[in-house]
Motif scaffolding. Structure first.
Motif, mmCIF file in Angstrom:
data_model
loop_
_atom_site.group_PDB
_atom_site.id
_atom_site.type_symbol
_atom_site.label_atom_id
_atom_site.label_comp_id
_atom_site.label_asym_id
_atom_site.label_seq_id
_atom_site.Cartn_x
_atom_site.Cartn_y
_atom_site.Cartn_z
ATOM 1 N N ASP A 1 39.237 57.898 29.474
ATOM 2 C CA ASP A 1 39.779 57.323 28.248
ATOM 3 C C ASP A 1 38.662 56.820 27.338
ATOM 4 O O ASP A 1 37.570 56.481 27.789
ATOM 5 N N ASP A 2 38.993 56.797 26.037
ATOM 6 C CA ASP A 2 38.112 56.251 24.997
ATOM 7 C C ASP A 2 36.802 57.013 24.873
ATOM 8 O O ASP A 2 35.769 56.453 24.490
ATOM 9 N N SER A 3 36.815 58.295 25.193
ATOM 10 C CA SER A 3 35.670 59.169 24.969
ATOM 11 C C SER A 3 36.148 60.425 24.247
ATOM 12 O O SER A 3 37.218 60.959 24.563
ATOM 13 N N TRP A 4 35.351 60.894 23.296
ATOM 14 C CA TRP A 4 35.690 62.113 22.584
ATOM 15 C C TRP A 4 35.288 63.327 23.418
ATOM 16 O O TRP A 4 34.222 63.353 24.020
ATOM 17 N N TYR A 5 36.173 64.342 23.412
ATOM 18 C CA TYR A 5 35.923 65.596 24.117
ATOM 19 C C TYR A 5 36.198 66.770 23.184
ATOM 20 O O TYR A 5 37.149 66.732 22.394
ATOM 21 N N PHE A 6 35.360 67.779 23.314
ATOM 22 C CA PHE A 6 35.592 69.032 22.606
ATOM 23 C C PHE A 6 36.217 70.007 23.594
ATOM 24 O O PHE A 6 35.680 70.263 24.672
ATOM 25 N N PHE A 7 37.366 70.560 23.220
ATOM 26 C CA PHE A 7 38.144 71.439 24.086
ATOM 27 C C PHE A 7 38.323 72.787 23.394
ATOM 28 O O PHE A 7 38.661 72.841 22.214
ATOM 29 N N ALA A 8 38.049 73.871 24.112
ATOM 30 C CA ALA A 8 38.231 75.203 23.541
ATOM 31 C C ALA A 8 38.674 76.166 24.634
ATOM 32 O O ALA A 8 38.251 76.054 25.796
ATOM 33 N N VAL A 9 39.531 77.106 24.267
ATOM 34 C CA VAL A 9 39.948 78.176 25.166
ATOM 35 C C VAL A 9 39.845 79.502 24.417
ATOM 36 O O VAL A 9 40.069 79.570 23.201
ATOM 37 N N PHE B 1 41.587 90.068 29.039
ATOM 38 C CA PHE B 1 41.094 90.314 30.392
ATOM 39 C C PHE B 1 40.694 89.031 31.112
ATOM 40 O O PHE B 1 40.802 88.936 32.320
ATOM 41 N N ASN B 2 40.226 88.038 30.344
ATOM 42 C CA ASN B 2 39.779 86.781 30.939
ATOM 43 C C ASN B 2 40.190 85.607 30.065
ATOM 44 O O ASN B 2 40.109 85.679 28.824
ATOM 45 N N LEU B 3 40.627 84.557 30.729
ATOM 46 C CA LEU B 3 40.923 83.291 30.078
ATOM 47 C C LEU B 3 39.788 82.335 30.409
ATOM 48 O O LEU B 3 39.475 82.106 31.576
ATOM 49 N N ARG B 4 39.165 81.772 29.367
ATOM 50 C CA ARG B 4 38.012 80.895 29.570
ATOM 51 C C ARG B 4 38.280 79.534 28.940
ATOM 52 O O ARG B 4 38.802 79.439 27.832
ATOM 53 N N LEU B 5 37.888 78.514 29.655
ATOM 54 C CA LEU B 5 38.035 77.135 29.197
ATOM 55 C C LEU B 5 36.669 76.516 29.014
ATOM 56 O O LEU B 5 35.786 76.643 29.873
ATOM 57 N N TYR B 6 36.472 75.841 27.883
ATOM 58 C CA TYR B 6 35.236 75.112 27.594
ATOM 59 C C TYR B 6 35.589 73.650 27.336
ATOM 60 O O TYR B 6 36.550 73.346 26.623
ATOM 61 N N VAL B 7 34.807 72.755 27.915
ATOM 62 C CA VAL B 7 34.906 71.335 27.596
ATOM 63 C C VAL B 7 33.504 70.857 27.259
ATOM 64 O O VAL B 7 32.587 70.982 28.076
ATOM 65 N N ASN B 8 33.341 70.356 26.047
ATOM 66 C CA ASN B 8 32.019 69.962 25.545
ATOM 67 C C ASN B 8 31.029 71.118 25.624
ATOM 68 O O ASN B 8 29.907 70.967 26.095
ATOM 69 N N ASP B 9 31.448 72.287 25.188
ATOM 70 C CA ASP B 9 30.684 73.518 24.969
ATOM 71 C C ASP B 9 30.226 74.224 26.237
ATOM 72 O O ASP B 9 29.570 75.255 26.170
ATOM 73 N N GLN B 10 30.552 73.693 27.406
ATOM 74 C CA GLN B 10 30.171 74.351 28.644
ATOM 75 C C GLN B 10 31.343 75.130 29.229
ATOM 76 O O GLN B 10 32.478 74.643 29.220
ATOM 77 N N PRO B 11 31.092 76.353 29.718
ATOM 78 C CA PRO B 11 32.184 77.115 30.338
ATOM 79 C C PRO B 11 32.567 76.494 31.672
ATOM 80 O O PRO B 11 31.843 76.597 32.662
ATOM 81 N N VAL B 12 33.709 75.814 31.702
ATOM 82 C CA VAL B 12 34.128 75.098 32.896
ATOM 83 C C VAL B 12 34.797 76.047 33.883
ATOM 84 O O VAL B 12 34.546 75.994 35.075
ATOM 85 N N LYS B 13 35.635 76.927 33.381
ATOM 86 C CA LYS B 13 36.412 77.779 34.274
ATOM 87 C C LYS B 13 36.748 79.080 33.571
ATOM 88 O O LYS B 13 37.039 79.101 32.378
ATOM 89 N N SER B 14 36.722 80.176 34.317
ATOM 90 C CA SER B 14 37.148 81.480 33.815
ATOM 91 C C SER B 14 38.015 82.136 34.878
ATOM 92 O O SER B 14 37.686 82.071 36.074
ATOM 93 N N ILE B 15 39.102 82.757 34.444
ATOM 94 C CA ILE B 15 40.010 83.394 35.374
ATOM 95 C C ILE B 15 40.486 84.714 34.784
ATOM 96 O O ILE B 15 40.688 84.826 33.569
ATOM 97 N N ALA B 16 40.610 85.716 35.633
ATOM 98 C CA ALA B 16 41.090 87.020 35.177
ATOM 99 C C ALA B 16 42.558 86.920 34.771
ATOM 100 O O ALA B 16 43.361 86.281 35.455
ATOM 101 N N ALA B 17 42.896 87.533 33.655
ATOM 102 C CA ALA B 17 44.268 87.510 33.150
ATOM 103 C C ALA B 17 44.505 88.774 32.332
ATOM 104 O O ALA B 17 44.035 88.876 31.202
ATOM 105 N N GLN B 18 45.200 89.720 32.910
ATOM 106 C CA GLN B 18 45.428 91.002 32.259
ATOM 107 C C GLN B 18 46.624 90.933 31.315
ATOM 108 O O GLN B 18 47.583 90.212 31.563
#
Length: 365
Positions: free
Chosen positions: A195-203, A208-225
């Motif tokens: 709480d009380d911290s700013w976060y940058f969130f992007a997907v 073929f792949n779903l990718r999640l970024y939090v604060n510009d780092q690739p946190v997780k990637s999963i195959a998704a056709q």
């Protein structure tokens, strides 16, 4: 009778060399000095910019002074005149978890099937004992029918908190459909959201792949056709609207509490280099400009800065002009809560230079 002078060519070359030499001397005495001065000024300015947020070391034996009451720092220089660094607190959309959320108008541009990117800044502020035990919503566009994922469509992002409510993880669900009409719901998540911290969130999703970024780092990637599933899209219960601050389109439970800024969508898949630019530019990011590794202004679906000062309208800065509307909770006898608030932890910065009665002001990050 034609006479030939054997030294003519040599004289001609000498004259050419002489004029070239004069040109070089002129350049060194005028433009060359100016170029060096500009380089020197840019170097000093870069040092200032790189240290502007913390106020720490500019050089080994120099630090920035503190901002004064007017949020200014004045620096007197010998060669470059006066340099003034100014900061201005920004405004953000504040959601209180009391039936406040944002709805974007239904537009075909929002129903991208693949090659798609979404980003947003958020600052969760759920504290104390009054917190949803699970599934505090951030955004939803579609509907999810757990435990029957065959009827899922669209996507959503939401938080899952620990028992004390002090720590959360953010989870993103995406419903896809393959060429054989088979449905699948895939998820990516990131832990350690405080709480009380700013976060940058992007997907991003490219089919073929779903990718999640939090604060510009690739946190997780999963195959998704396949493509994002919109086949079961329906207007029933508002399931066809994009809503910010909610987990589900059909009810207003477990709403987001906190601040939100800079919601953006593209009909292209931004790579990590471009994501880093969007994040590094922060609240002052302008998706209509090309800069560094970001060149996706023509792919922009919508950009809602969410720094309005009054009203319930959210303005889209893209050429599509997709309107957004904030739902307010009109409390009996008290009126609606304030949804546009100043956050003194987030600033936009300007630099002003004055030299020989000339003044220049420019924004920078």
């Amino acid at each position: 009778m034609i006479r030939t002078y054997k030294g003519g060519v040599l004289i001609y070359l000498s004259i050419v060399v002489m004029f070239i030499g004069l040109g070089i001397l002129y350049f060194l005495n005028s433009s060359g000095i100016t170029i060096f001065q500009n380089f020197q000024t840019d170097l000093v300015r870069s040092q200032l910019i790189n240290n502007i947020h913390s106020g720490h070391v500019i050089a080994r034996d120099a630090t920035l002074p503190n901002y004064d009451r007017d949020n200014k720092i004045n620096i007197q220089t010998i060669e470059d005149g006066t340099i003034t660094i100014m900061r201005k607190p920004t405004r953000s959309l504040k959601l209180w978890g009391e039936n406040e959320y944002v709805t974007l108008e239904r537009r075909q541009e929002l129903f991208v099937e693949r090659d798609w990117t979404l980003s947003v800044w958020f600052k969760p502020q759920t504290s104390g004992s009054n917190f949803p035990t699970t599934n505090e919503g951030l955004l939803v566009h579609g509907h999810f029918n757990n435990p029957n994922p065959d009827n899922d469509f669209g996507y959503r992002a939401y938080f899952q908190r620990n028992n004390e409510g002090t720590l959360a993880r953010i989870k993103f669900d995406l419903a896809t459909i393959n060429n054989d009409d088979s449905h699948n719901t895939v998820s990516v998540l990131s832990d350690a959201i405080f709480d009380d911290s700013w976060y940058f969130f992007a997907v991003t999703y490219d089919g073929f792949n779903l990718r999640l970024y939090v604060n510009d780092q690739p946190v997780k990637s999963i195959a998704a056709q396949g493509k994002i599933d919109w086949d079961d899209l329906t207007s029933d219960g508002g399931k066809d609207f994009f809503q910010l601050g909610k987990r589900s389109s059909v009810h207003s439970m477990n709403l987001f509490q906190g601040m939100v800024r800079n919601l953006a969508m593209w009909n292209s898949t931004l790579n990590q280099d471009a994501i880093e630019v969007v994040r590094d530019q922060g609240i002052g990011f302008n998706p209509l400009n090309t800069m560094f590794n970001y060149d996706h202004k023509d792919d922009l679906i919508g950009f809602w800065k969410m720094n309005e000062y009054s009203g319930t309208r959210l303005y889209d800065l893209s050429q599509n002009g997709i309107r957004g509307f904030a739902n307010l909770n009109n409390r009996p006898g008290l009126g609606p809560l304030q949804i546009w608030v100043t956050d003194h932890n987030i600033y936009t910065y300007f630099i002003k230079t004055e030299l020989n009665d000339f003044e220049r002001i420019e924004a920078f990050r």
